[in-house]
Design a protein around this motif. Structure first.
Motif, PDB file in Angstrom:
ATOM      1  N   CYS A 191     103.467  50.508 -32.897  1.00 53.06           N
ATOM      2  CA  CYS A 191     104.680  50.092 -33.609  1.00 53.06           C
ATOM      3  C   CYS A 191     105.704  51.236 -33.604  1.00 53.06           C
ATOM      4  O   CYS A 191     105.928  51.894 -34.634  1.00 53.06           O
ATOM      5  CB  CYS A 191     104.347  49.691 -35.034  1.00 53.06           C
ATOM      6  SG  CYS A 191     103.153  48.331 -35.146  1.00 53.06           S
ATOM      7  N   SER A 202     108.847  51.289 -33.619  1.00 53.18           N
ATOM      8  CA  SER A 202     110.025  51.086 -34.476  1.00 53.18           C
ATOM      9  C   SER A 202     109.673  51.091 -35.959  1.00 53.18           C
ATOM     10  O   SER A 202     110.533  50.826 -36.800  1.00 53.18           O
ATOM     11  CB  SER A 202     110.712  49.772 -34.120  1.00 53.18           C
ATOM     12  OG  SER A 202     111.210  49.804 -32.795  1.00 53.18           O
ATOM     13  N   LEU A 206     109.275  41.506 -35.239  1.00 57.53           N
ATOM     14  CA  LEU A 206     109.218  42.358 -34.054  1.00 57.53           C
ATOM     15  C   LEU A 206     107.755  42.641 -33.754  1.00 57.53           C
ATOM     16  O   LEU A 206     107.011  43.113 -34.610  1.00 57.53           O
ATOM     17  CB  LEU A 206     109.980  43.664 -34.273  1.00 57.53           C
ATOM     18  CG  LEU A 206     110.165  44.541 -33.028  1.00 57.53           C
ATOM     19  CD1 LEU A 206     111.014  43.829 -31.974  1.00 57.53           C
ATOM     20  CD2 LEU A 206     110.811  45.881 -33.399  1.00 57.53           C
ATOM     21  N   ASN A 250     107.410  46.448 -29.321  1.00 60.67           N
ATOM     22  CA  ASN A 250     108.722  45.796 -29.251  1.00 60.67           C
ATOM     23  C   ASN A 250     108.759  44.669 -28.212  1.00 60.67           C
ATOM     24  O   ASN A 250     109.828  44.316 -27.695  1.00 60.67           O
ATOM     25  CB  ASN A 250     109.826  46.811 -28.943  1.00 60.67           C
ATOM     26  CG  ASN A 250     109.939  47.891 -30.008  1.00 60.67           C
ATOM     27  OD1 ASN A 250     109.433  47.719 -31.123  1.00 60.67           O
ATOM     28  ND2 ASN A 250     110.587  48.995 -29.686  1.00 60.67           N
ATOM     29  N   GLY A 285     111.362  41.412 -28.009  1.00 61.66           N
ATOM     30  CA  GLY A 285     112.553  41.605 -28.829  1.00 61.66           C
ATOM     31  C   GLY A 285     112.453  40.901 -30.170  1.00 61.66           C
ATOM     32  O   GLY A 285     111.378  40.466 -30.600  1.00 61.66           O
ATOM     33  N   TRP A 286     113.603  40.770 -30.837  1.00 65.46           N
ATOM     34  CA  TRP A 286     113.625  40.185 -32.175  1.00 65.46           C
ATOM     35  C   TRP A 286     113.504  38.665 -32.105  1.00 65.46           C
ATOM     36  O   TRP A 286     114.162  38.003 -31.308  1.00 65.46           O
ATOM     37  CB  TRP A 286     114.919  40.564 -32.897  1.00 65.46           C
ATOM     38  CG  TRP A 286     114.988  42.003 -33.289  1.00 65.46           C
ATOM     39  CD1 TRP A 286     115.708  42.990 -32.689  1.00 65.46           C
ATOM     40  CD2 TRP A 286     114.296  42.615 -34.381  1.00 65.46           C
ATOM     41  NE1 TRP A 286     115.507  44.184 -33.336  1.00 65.46           N
ATOM     42  CE2 TRP A 286     114.646  43.990 -34.379  1.00 65.46           C
ATOM     43  CE3 TRP A 286     113.417  42.152 -35.363  1.00 65.46           C
ATOM     44  CZ2 TRP A 286     114.156  44.886 -35.319  1.00 65.46           C
ATOM     45  CZ3 TRP A 286     112.922  43.054 -36.294  1.00 65.46           C
ATOM     46  CH2 TRP A 286     113.293  44.401 -36.269  1.00 65.46           C
TER      47      TRP A 286
END
Length: 469
Positions: A81, A83, A138, A142, A145-146
């Motif tokens: 993770c 992010s 997310l 990643n 994407g979102w």
């Protein structure tokens, strides 16, 4: 005497027609008409006792007189993770936000396939006695994407076991925007993706109305869109009541009283919408320049809030603008010229007395020598007032915390927002101290956020500046 009393009655009726009844709380219609303004009633600093485990993405839903607050809690990155890890929780207040219950989990990532559930919106469906929460997702590394995922819970209490929708993620990146932006004359580019910061605004004729932002990484265009869904799986972007276009774009913010960077306003991010008794939809919405990411370089990015209104879900740029812009922040609203200083606004109406509330986070990224950003969640109540001025001021901390002591580097760091060491005399000077920053040591531009210029001459010429901003 009866005629005088009748005349007074007619006069009071006329005054009420013009200014509204002062026995009832004002609405956003009154704010728009200059008869009401928001006044601060609560503030919670980050991790304040009784308000732990929430640092952003706050939304309030009022059910049976209780304030139900959804928010996110961030933790650091892991190998899978990069992010970071973000969970969403919920808490309740029975005294209009004075005190809060302990947080309860709504959506927690498993840290193997999903890393983040963040920046969503809760909604209580009174018809079915069911809670809904729609959130950004997310995945690990990643990947993909979102996206958007949906969770639900039966019953009026938000403290049960929230169930993930078996179709999660219910919206893939670009799934809605690719349909909204298709065709000629649209106010969003075809490459827009990242449906995010969703808000479940209302339920009409069996369908939930949801707004969300989007971003095109190639053109750096941002926008806000709207769609309808009955089950959070099948989505409609065209049809009755929908504009089949973005509802907010750069055209809606370019003319605000903001000294935007080159290229102007790029469009919008997060927003909150509340329908007033008149039927008007009031939208308080983020707008930014440069990019839809937080630019933490000094003097580069604005991130104010605007307010617009429309009777329908009108396409950009058909929403009405306030006579004074923006609504919060900007260069005339004390906002630091640093991205994301104003975050996650929310509008809601209290069910018991009908009062309208508004909230957002201020985030002070400077001083950069602080261990972490200072941030506070502020709550405002709409009150009758005839002297409102806009923009509302950013309520963040002062650039220094009182008495400035620059006798040593450590004391200067502790008491001053931005300071420099002059290499000629090795003395520390505080940029927030206007008395020190005069003559040979002066601040260029906004006090505390720009660099001090040290002009003490040496035989070899002017020394270079060692900045500690």
């Amino acid at each position: 005497m009866p005629s005088a009393l009748r005349w007074l009655g007619l006069l009071s009726t006329a005054v009420a027609a013009v200014f509204g009844s002062r026995e009832a709380p004002p609405t956003l219609d009154d704010l728009w008409g200059g008869q009401a303004a928001f006044h601060q009633v609560r503030s919670f600093v980050l991790n304040a006792p009784g308000f732990e485990a929430v640092d952003a993405a706050t939304r309030v839903v009022v059910v049976n007189g209780s304030w139900v607050l959804f928010g996110r809690a961030d933790s650091g990155p892991t190998k899978l993770c990069p992010s970071g890890v973000i969970t969403t929780n919920v808490r309740v207040s029975t005294d209009q936000g004075a005190t809060w219950s302990q947080p309860h989990p709504v959506a927690a990532p498993d840290l193997h396939t999903v890393c983040i559930y963040a920046d969503g919106s809760g909604f209580y469906d009174h018809e079915t006695a069911t809670w809904h929460y729609l959130t950004q997702q997310l995945d690990a590394n990643n990947a993909g994407g979102w996206t958007l995922s949906h969770f639900s819970l039966e019953g009026a209490s938000p403290f049960g076991a929230w169930q993930p929708n078996p179709h999660n993620p219910v919206v893939k990146g670009g799934q809605l925007w690719s349909r909204i932006c298709a065709g000629a004359g649209k106010h969003c580019p075809a490459g827009m993706v990242d449906e995010g910061t969703p808000e479940i605004v209302e339920k009409i004729n069996g369908e939930f109305v949801v707004t969300f932002h989007g971003y095109d990484y190639k053109t750096r265009a941002a926008a806000r869109g709207v769609a309808r869904t009955a089950d959070f799986v099948t989505w409609n972007v065209i049809g009755e009541g929908l504009p089949n276009d973005a509802i907010f774009s750069s055209l809606d913010c370019n003319d605000w009283n903001v000294s935007w960077a080159k290229g102007g306003c790029i469009g919008s991010g997060e927003a909150s919408v509340l329908r007033a008794p008149s039927g008007y939809l009031y939208q308080v919405i983020e707008a930014a320049d440069v990019a839809l990411t937080c630019d933490l370089q000094l003097n580069q990015q604005w991130w104010p809030l605007g307010m617009v209104r429309a009777k329908t879900w009108a396409a950009s740029p058909q929403w009405e603008q306030m006579t004074q812009t923006p609504f919060v922040g900007g260069p005339f609203g004390n906002e630091p010229h640093v991205g994301c200083s104003i975050q996650y606004n929310a509008l809601w109406q209290d069910g018991l007395n009908g009062s309208t509330f508004f909230a957002f986070w201020d985030v002070a990224f400077f001083p950069a020598n602080a261990s972490e950003p200072r941030q506070t969640w502020h709550v405002y109540e709409l009150e009758w007032a005839a002297d409102a001025h806009y923009p509302m001021r950013w309520p963040g901390p002062p650039e220094s915390n009182g008495t400035i002591d620059c006798s040593t580097r450590d004391t200067c760091k502790a008491t001053c927002a931005g300071f420099v060491e002059c290499p000629a005399d090795h003395v520390f000077y505080c940029c927030a101290d206007k008395e020190q920053c005069s003559g040979t040591h002066n601040c260029a531009g906004t006090s505390g956020l720009h660099y001090c210029a040290c002009d003490v001459a040496q035989e070899s010429g002017k020394p270079s500046l060692q900045s500690h901003l």
